[in-house]
Design a protein around this motif. Structure first.
Motif, PDB file in Angstrom:
ATOM      1  N   SER A   1       0.775  -1.243   0.000  1.00  0.00           N
ATOM      2  CA  SER A   1       0.000   0.000   0.000  1.00  0.00           C
ATOM      3  C   SER A   1       0.809   1.297   0.000  1.00  0.00           C
ATOM      4  O   SER A   1       0.258   2.354  -0.252  1.00  0.00           O
ATOM      5  CB  SER A   1      -0.935   0.019   1.207  1.00  0.00           C
ATOM      6  N   ALA A   2       2.109   1.236   0.269  1.00  0.00           N
ATOM      7  CA  ALA A   2       2.901   2.462   0.387  1.00  0.00           C
ATOM      8  C   ALA A   2       4.278   2.295  -0.240  1.00  0.00           C
ATOM      9  O   ALA A   2       4.768   1.180  -0.393  1.00  0.00           O
ATOM     10  CB  ALA A   2       3.053   2.848   1.850  1.00  0.00           C
ATOM     11  N   CYS A   3       4.891   3.445  -0.602  1.00  0.00           N
ATOM     12  CA  CYS A   3       6.237   3.447  -1.176  1.00  0.00           C
ATOM     13  C   CYS A   3       7.119   4.445  -0.456  1.00  0.00           C
ATOM     14  O   CYS A   3       6.653   5.497  -0.017  1.00  0.00           O
ATOM     15  CB  CYS A   3       6.191   3.818  -2.659  1.00  0.00           C
ATOM     16  N   GLU A   4       8.400   4.121  -0.380  1.00  0.00           N
ATOM     17  CA  GLU A   4       9.385   5.027   0.195  1.00  0.00           C
ATOM     18  C   GLU A   4       9.849   5.973  -0.907  1.00  0.00           C
ATOM     19  O   GLU A   4      10.197   5.547  -2.003  1.00  0.00           O
ATOM     20  CB  GLU A   4      10.563   4.227   0.738  1.00  0.00           C
ATOM     21  N   LEU A   5       9.844   7.275  -0.610  1.00  0.00           N
ATOM     22  CA  LEU A   5      10.215   8.297  -1.576  1.00  0.00           C
ATOM     23  C   LEU A   5      11.332   9.167  -1.022  1.00  0.00           C
ATOM     24  O   LEU A   5      11.470   9.312   0.193  1.00  0.00           O
ATOM     25  CB  LEU A   5       9.029   9.207  -1.889  1.00  0.00           C
ATOM     26  N   SER A   6      12.090   9.777  -1.942  1.00  0.00           N
ATOM     27  CA  SER A   6      13.036  10.818  -1.530  1.00  0.00           C
ATOM     28  C   SER A   6      12.997  11.927  -2.578  1.00  0.00           C
ATOM     29  O   SER A   6      12.972  11.658  -3.782  1.00  0.00           O
ATOM     30  CB  SER A   6      14.448  10.258  -1.370  1.00  0.00           C
ATOM     31  N   ALA A   7      12.936  13.150  -2.083  1.00  0.00           N
ATOM     32  CA  ALA A   7      12.881  14.321  -2.965  1.00  0.00           C
ATOM     33  C   ALA A   7      13.337  15.545  -2.181  1.00  0.00           C
ATOM     34  O   ALA A   7      12.915  15.742  -1.035  1.00  0.00           O
ATOM     35  CB  ALA A   7      11.462  14.539  -3.479  1.00  0.00           C
ATOM     36  N   GLY A   8      14.185  16.339  -2.786  1.00  0.00           N
ATOM     37  CA  GLY A   8      14.617  17.584  -2.166  1.00  0.00           C
ATOM     38  C   GLY A   8      15.280  17.405  -0.816  1.00  0.00           C
ATOM     39  O   GLY A   8      15.183  18.281   0.042  1.00  0.00           O
ATOM     40  N   GLY A   9      15.954  16.281  -0.599  1.00  0.00           N
ATOM     41  CA  GLY A   9      16.614  16.029   0.679  1.00  0.00           C
ATOM     42  C   GLY A   9      15.702  15.456   1.747  1.00  0.00           C
ATOM     43  O   GLY A   9      16.126  15.231   2.871  1.00  0.00           O
ATOM     44  N   PHE A  10      14.437  15.207   1.410  1.00  0.00           N
ATOM     45  CA  PHE A  10      13.487  14.640   2.358  1.00  0.00           C
ATOM     46  C   PHE A  10      13.178  13.203   1.972  1.00  0.00           C
ATOM     47  O   PHE A  10      13.156  12.857   0.793  1.00  0.00           O
ATOM     48  CB  PHE A  10      12.185  15.448   2.371  1.00  0.00           C
ATOM     49  N   GLU A  11      12.941  12.363   2.981  1.00  0.00           N
ATOM     50  CA  GLU A  11      12.594  10.970   2.753  1.00  0.00           C
ATOM     51  C   GLU A  11      11.393  10.607   3.585  1.00  0.00           C
ATOM     52  O   GLU A  11      11.170  11.171   4.651  1.00  0.00           O
ATOM     53  CB  GLU A  11      13.753  10.056   3.123  1.00  0.00           C
ATOM     54  N   GLY A  12      10.631   9.644   3.094  1.00  0.00           N
ATOM     55  CA  GLY A  12       9.489   9.157   3.846  1.00  0.00           C
ATOM     56  C   GLY A  12       8.633   8.238   2.999  1.00  0.00           C
ATOM     57  O   GLY A  12       8.939   7.979   1.833  1.00  0.00           O
ATOM     58  N   TRP A  13       7.558   7.768   3.588  1.00  0.00           N
ATOM     59  CA  TRP A  13       6.648   6.823   2.957  1.00  0.00           C
ATOM     60  C   TRP A  13       5.334   7.514   2.624  1.00  0.00           C
ATOM     61  O   TRP A  13       4.836   8.311   3.404  1.00  0.00           O
ATOM     62  CB  TRP A  13       6.395   5.650   3.886  1.00  0.00           C
ATOM     63  N   ALA A  14       4.785   7.169   1.455  1.00  0.00           N
ATOM     64  CA  ALA A  14       3.519   7.759   1.006  1.00  0.00           C
ATOM     65  C   ALA A  14       2.642   6.655   0.417  1.00  0.00           C
ATOM     66  O   ALA A  14       3.152   5.635  -0.059  1.00  0.00           O
ATOM     67  CB  ALA A  14       3.782   8.826  -0.048  1.00  0.00           C
ATOM     68  N   PRO A  15       1.325   6.863   0.433  1.00  0.00           N
ATOM     69  CA  PRO A  15       0.427   5.854  -0.149  1.00  0.00           C
ATOM     70  C   PRO A  15       0.598   5.781  -1.672  1.00  0.00           C
ATOM     71  O   PRO A  15       0.759   6.808  -2.337  1.00  0.00           O
ATOM     72  CB  PRO A  15      -0.967   6.351   0.216  1.00  0.00           C
ATOM     73  N   LYS A  16       0.573   4.565  -2.209  1.00  0.00           N
ATOM     74  CA  LYS A  16       0.709   4.361  -3.656  1.00  0.00           C
ATOM     75  C   LYS A  16      -0.370   5.080  -4.438  1.00  0.00           C
ATOM     76  O   LYS A  16      -0.137   5.515  -5.562  1.00  0.00           O
ATOM     77  CB  LYS A  16       0.610   2.873  -3.985  1.00  0.00           C
ATOM     78  N   THR A  17      -1.534   5.196  -3.865  1.00  0.00           N
ATOM     79  CA  THR A  17      -2.668   5.805  -4.574  1.00  0.00           C
ATOM     80  C   THR A  17      -2.427   7.266  -4.925  1.00  0.00           C
ATOM     81  O   THR A  17      -3.113   7.810  -5.775  1.00  0.00           O
ATOM     82  CB  THR A  17      -3.956   5.689  -3.733  1.00  0.00           C
ATOM     83  N   ALA A  18      -1.430   7.900  -4.309  1.00  0.00           N
ATOM     84  CA  ALA A  18      -1.128   9.308  -4.572  1.00  0.00           C
ATOM     85  C   ALA A  18       0.052   9.475  -5.524  1.00  0.00           C
ATOM     86  O   ALA A  18       0.559  10.580  -5.692  1.00  0.00           O
ATOM     87  CB  ALA A  18      -0.832  10.021  -3.253  1.00  0.00           C
TER      88      ALA A  18
END
Length: 167
Positions: free
Chosen positions: A139-156
């Protein structure tokens, strides 16, 4: 005339010709990789042509390094791609990368500390941000952008399949 693609349109993706076959059943004739599959723009600018050769007319130019694209066909050194709006054409393979990215489709998308979306929020991403894709659960993916990291729902996100799991 060129169409400059910036990746901020909010129209829906229409999957043309979606049939009963799954990605596991379809393989590219050139690479033997699954079709369709996601890739990203390696170059900061790439011509999108009507057909798989330099003699075909340029319909528009992608202008965003890292933009996620979906490869739907292969012919020699050319890949037919489409973007999140369903627009596409033929791009030379040297302009593409196997590095996975996603496009944020929800304004002020919350990034969470863990795959548990009830965990604390570490950052928020604006609509249209291109983020590097890391691990994915159901249901979620780990992302990194602009020096920030975290998990977000795949649906977004656009650029990852709903049933895709990455380690």
């Amino acid at each position: 005339m060129f169409r400059i693609f910036r990746g901020f349109s909010l129209s829906l993706l229409v999957l043309a010709g979606a049939g009963a076959a799954t990605a596991a059943e379809n393989r590219g004739a050139v690479t033997n990789l699954p079709l369709p599959r996601f890739v990203s723009m390696k170059a900061s600018e790439g011509n999108v042509r009507r057909g798989p050769s330099l003699t075909h007319r340029i319909d528009w130019v992608y202008k965003r390094r890292g933009m996620p694209l979906e490869v739907t066909a292969e012919h020699g050194h050319w890949r037919r791609v489409r973007d999140r709006d369903g627009a596409g054409g033929w791009v030379h393979y040297s302009l593409l990368s196997g590095v996975r990215t996603v496009l944020v489709e929800e304004d002020m998308l919350k990034l969470h500390q863990r795959a548990d979306l009830n965990s604390p929020v570490t950052a928020m991403l604006e609509l249209g941000v291109v983020a590097d894709l890391g691990e994915c659960t159901v249901s979620a993916c780990e992302l990194s952008a602009g020096g920030f990291e975290g998990w977000a729902p795949k649906t977004a996100l656009w650029g990852v399949d709903a049933d895709e799991v990455r380690e």
